[in-house]
Write a protein that holds these residues in place. Structure first.
Motif, mmCIF file in Angstrom:
data_model
loop_
_atom_site.group_PDB
_atom_site.id
_atom_site.type_symbol
_atom_site.label_atom_id
_atom_site.label_comp_id
_atom_site.label_asym_id
_atom_site.label_seq_id
_atom_site.Cartn_x
_atom_site.Cartn_y
_atom_site.Cartn_z
ATOM 1 N N ILE A 1 5.462 3.257 1.737
ATOM 2 C CA ILE A 1 5.006 2.033 1.089
ATOM 3 C C ILE A 1 5.126 0.940 2.139
ATOM 4 N N MET A 2 3.989 0.325 2.447
ATOM 5 C CA MET A 2 3.910 -0.655 3.523
ATOM 6 C C MET A 2 3.209 -1.916 3.027
ATOM 7 N N VAL B 1 -3.697 0.668 -2.917
ATOM 8 C CA VAL B 1 -3.084 -0.643 -3.107
ATOM 9 C C VAL B 1 -2.237 -0.573 -4.369
ATOM 10 N N ILE B 2 -0.996 -1.032 -4.276
ATOM 11 C CA ILE B 2 -0.099 -1.036 -5.435
ATOM 12 C C ILE B 2 -0.416 -2.283 -6.258
ATOM 13 N N VAL C 1 0.852 -1.187 0.000
ATOM 14 C CA VAL C 1 0.000 0.000 0.000
ATOM 15 C C VAL C 1 0.886 1.235 0.000
ATOM 16 N N HIS C 2 0.566 2.198 -0.843
ATOM 17 C CA HIS C 2 1.227 3.503 -0.846
ATOM 18 C C HIS C 2 0.319 4.437 -0.062
ATOM 19 N N ALA C 3 0.815 4.923 1.076
ATOM 20 C CA ALA C 3 0.052 5.848 1.911
ATOM 21 C C ALA C 3 0.764 7.196 1.912
ATOM 22 N N THR D 1 8.437 -0.764 3.380
ATOM 23 C CA THR D 1 9.348 -1.053 2.277
ATOM 24 C C THR D 1 10.103 0.185 1.827
ATOM 25 N N ALA D 2 9.427 1.325 1.760
ATOM 26 C CA ALA D 2 10.048 2.578 1.326
ATOM 27 C C ALA D 2 9.317 3.739 1.974
#
Length: 148
Positions: free
Chosen positions: A64-65, A109-110, A14-16, A52-53
């Motif tokens: 990014i989780m 959601v990526i 997920v990109h938050a 992740t980032a």
């Protein structure tokens, strides 16, 4: 293929992101960036969230989780944003003076196969904004740890 619900993210990346209300400055000093990074690390230990980032920008941030469920994502973001908002208000001696964040975090959601593109987008944000020439030079994000 049926379209997924907005928050069906269990086990997916997920990109938050979120930004300061009215696009005001969120981080002005190295200490303020570090305080947010410390809050992230604390919440990550408390909730066991895979990050992740990440990149912290002057008026917003990106993460990014990979949450294991929607509830975990919500709880993690609630802790991060509420603790950070309280710290900002305490530091500025403006407790009770309105919102720090303009809204609840935004999360996406990526899509499968697009994780690398998402990481590059997040880590290159300071380059795109003209703050540094290369992502690894930005001290307030995960790209800076690449050479460690």
């Amino acid at each position: 293929m049926p379209r997924r619900a907005r928050w069906e993210c269990a086990g997916e990346y997920v990109h938050a992101m979120n930004r300061r209300v009215d696009r005001q400055r969120l981080f002005a000093t190295a200490a303020e960036y570090q305080a947010f990074a410390s809050i992230l690390a604390w919440a990550q230990r408390e909730i066991d969230m895979e990050i992740t980032a990440w990149t912290l920008m002057p008026n917003h941030w990106h993460l990014i989780m990979r949450p294991q469920c929607v509830r975990q994502l919500s709880e993690f973001m609630h802790r991060v944003e509420s603790v950070h908002a309280m710290a900002v208000r305490r530091e500025a001696v403006t407790r009770g003076s309105g919102c720090v964040y303009g809204s609840r975090f935004k999360g996406f959601v990526i899509p499968h196969g697009r994780l690398l593109r998402g990481v590059v987008y997040v880590e290159r944000n300071p380059v795109k904004a003209g703050l540094v020439a290369e992502a690894v030079s930005w001290a307030h994000g995960s790209a800076a740890s690449i050479g460690d």
